[in-house]
Design an enzyme around this catalytic site. Structure first.
Site, PDB file in Angstrom:
ATOM      1  N   HIS A 164      -7.524  -5.520  -1.131  1.00 43.15           N
ATOM      2  CA  HIS A 164      -6.337  -4.677  -1.101  1.00 43.15           C
ATOM      3  C   HIS A 164      -5.082  -5.509  -0.925  1.00 43.15           C
ATOM      4  CE1 HIS A 164      -3.970  -1.169  -0.653  1.00 43.15           C
ATOM      5  NE2 HIS A 164      -3.871  -1.174   0.668  1.00 43.15           N
TER       6      HIS A 164
ATOM      7  N   SER B 175       0.825  -1.192   0.000  1.00 44.40           N
ATOM      8  CA  SER B 175       0.000   0.000   0.000  1.00 44.40           C
ATOM      9  C   SER B 175       0.874   1.263   0.000  1.00 44.40           C
ATOM     10  CB  SER B 175      -0.949  -0.062   1.210  1.00 44.40           C
ATOM     11  OG  SER B 175      -1.969   0.874   1.115  1.00 44.40           O
TER      12      SER B 175
ATOM     13  N   ASP C 263      -8.644  -4.006  -6.497  1.00 45.51           N
ATOM     14  CA  ASP C 263      -8.189  -3.321  -5.279  1.00 45.51           C
ATOM     15  C   ASP C 263      -8.950  -2.018  -5.098  1.00 45.51           C
ATOM     16  OD1 ASP C 263      -6.672  -1.895  -3.293  1.00 45.51           O
ATOM     17  OD2 ASP C 263      -4.927  -3.119  -3.792  1.00 45.51           O
TER      18      ASP C 263
END
Length: 517
Positions: free
Chosen positions: A486, A231, A458
């Site tokens: 994610h 991320s 995502d």
């Protein structure tokens, strides 16, 4: 902690990106040559001064001590890398030594994202639920809390009660006067953060954290940085590659950000990502037993929006006397979209809210998202760090009320369900330290191959961002997972894990165009 909270906490461990409105997303720095000591810097046995030269920080010793199953240490880094004599900060690091020292490759730094998530807290989950046995055999796995976060020198903004009010209150912007009032409250909160955090608040940007990683690399005795970032951690890793391309070893960037996008572009595209994920959830729900959503997919989307809107107008009650307002209901929905394994939990929460008009489960999920206990105690400073870091990484867009409405309407054209939550709130324009960075692509010319992993469904880091980052990096290689949720590594099955771990163990990237499903 209930079992359900444990399961959701694993999702949040991979770092929910900041939702727009409260803070802008992140930025990138133009790639430059390494500004620190060379990749062969050693670590003599001398502690770093409170403030000194770059070389003095690179020359400090590291003293490890046992902490549970791992080893812990604290190192010093310059408060301001541009002026190392201005003082120092502390960085908490933790490692799990390689199982097979004879075949040890080096250290593998890990970062779970955020920005603001604790790597130290993530380490146990990473070694039990993400990393494969061969990786654990050949690498010392090293986690750290970035500057501003957790056990490192951290951002602080007053007592939990003050933080809780700021983070969880509903904000209604329906006029210039209400916008001005909301900005006044946000300004006051930022000033409290400035008072409690001091000079550090101006130096928690991603470029500074990337320079900290090169310091760690040298102090760990590694010629090159091997790194796994999820991320926001992909932005941190890519920034490192731009700053120190010759020091790049094996970098895995999973759930990538596109560093060339502006704050507005990131907010709009993230809103689209959550819109698409929610639509996929509704399709799933309406084909499963017990779904409270009726009619078409669009009607089901509207029912979810109505739950959140009604909570904003009349908070949902819970069995323990708490109230779930619109903000908490929104977080309770959003957090379950980070992994499609948790879609059944969202069905349960929506069933409660729609059929019983109560919000106990939504509150439970919101607490996980906020890293908050049922009594309002915050378990970390991640929500504070995320704003402080974001606001240094991205220039603020300051709009009047009409301009804010126009931006909301722009988002609503492709992401209507929660457009208000991504646009109609004060942002970094109220923060006491303004960004001077300019978003730009990262090329990292001269770096070794870098593996970028993207998930087609995502919600938080849309797949197009992974495509863009892989294209920007001169040595970027894209690995794709056709899936929902994610990030991919650690939850997408053997196709992804085999490709990632082969790269970490040998340096060999998967063939161009590799797609797993």
């Amino acid at each position: 902690m209930p079992a359900r909270r444990h399961r959701l906490a694993a999702v949040v461990a991979l770092a929910a990106l900041a939702l727009a409105g409260c803070a802008a997303p992140r930025e990138q720095i133009t790639p430059v040559q390494s500004a620190g000591p060379s990749a062969t810097t050693s670590a003599p046995s001398a502690s770093a001064p409170a403030g000194g030269t770059v070389e003095s920080f690179y020359g400090q010793s590291v003293s490890w001590s046992a902490c549970g199953d791992f080893q812990c240490a604290t190192i010093s880094a310059p408060l301001n890398w541009a002026d190392p004599s201005a003082g120092s900060i502390s960085l908490a690091i933790e490692r799990r030594p390689a199982d097979d020292p004879a075949h040890r490759i080096g250290s593998l730094l890990i970062n779970p994202g955020g920005p603001g998530s604790s790597g130290v807290d993530f380490l146990s989950y990473a070694v039990t639920s993400v990393l494969g046995a061969d990786v654990l055999a050949d690498y010392d796995v090293v986690a750290f809390d970035p500057r501003g976060v957790g056990k490192s020198s951290a951002v602080e903004c007053g007592p939990d009660s003050q933080v809780d009010t700021y983070l969880t209150q509903d904000v209604t912007i329906d006029s210039q006067a209400s916008l001005d009032a909301a900005r006044a409250k946000a300004t006051a909160f930022g000033q409290a953060c400035q008072e409690d955090t001091g000079a550090l608040l101006a130096h928690v940007d991603t470029a500074s954290a990337a320079r900290d990683m090169d310091l760690m690399r040298a102090l760990l005795g590694d010629d090159q940085l091997h790194y796994l970032g999820f991320s926001y951690g992909t932005f941190l890793g890519a920034t490192y590659a731009g700053l120190f391309p010759k020091n790049v070893g094996r970098l895995v960037l999973d759930g990538a950000l596109d560093p060339s996008l502006t704050s507005d572009q990131l907010s709009e595209q993230q809103a689209q990502g959550f819109e698409n994920a929610l639509r996929s959830y509704v399709q799933y729900c309406q084909n499963a037993p017990g779904c409270p959503l009726t009619g078409s997919v669009s009607h089901g989307m509207q029912q979810i929006a109505d739950v959140v809107d009604r909570a904003k107008q009349r908070p949902l009650s819970t069995s323990d006397g708490h109230a779930v307002n619109g903000t908490l209901a929104f977080y309770g929905v959003i957090v379950t979209l980070y992994n499609d394994d948790y879609w059944p939990l969202l069905t349960q929460a929506l069933s409660e809210a729609i059929n019983q008009h109560t919000g106990g489960q939504l509150l439970e999920y919101a607490d996980v998202y906020l890293d908050r206990t049922a009594d309002g105690t915050y378990l970390s400073n991640s929500n504070l760090a995320i704003q402080a870091i974001n606001c240094l990484d991205y220039p603020a867009a300051s709009r009047d009320y009409q301009q804010m409405v126009a931006f909301r309407d722009q988002i609503a054209r492709t992401a209507p369900t929660f457009a208000d939550w991504f646009a109609m709130a004060p942002g970094c324009e109220t923060w006491p330290v303004q960004s001077t960075r300019t978003p730009a692509p990262i090329h990292a010319t001269g770096a070794a191959p870098i593996l970028v992993v993207g998930t087609t469904g995502d919600p938080a880091t849309p797949y197009r961002w992974a495509q863009a980052l892989a294209d920007q990096l001169d040595s970027g290689v894209l690995l794709t997972w056709k899936g929902q949720g994610h990030t991919a590594y650690g939850r997408a099955g053997s196709c992804i894990s085999d490709a990632v771990e082969t790269y970490l163990l040998t340096g060999a990237t998967p063939p161009v165009g590799t797609t797993c499903s």
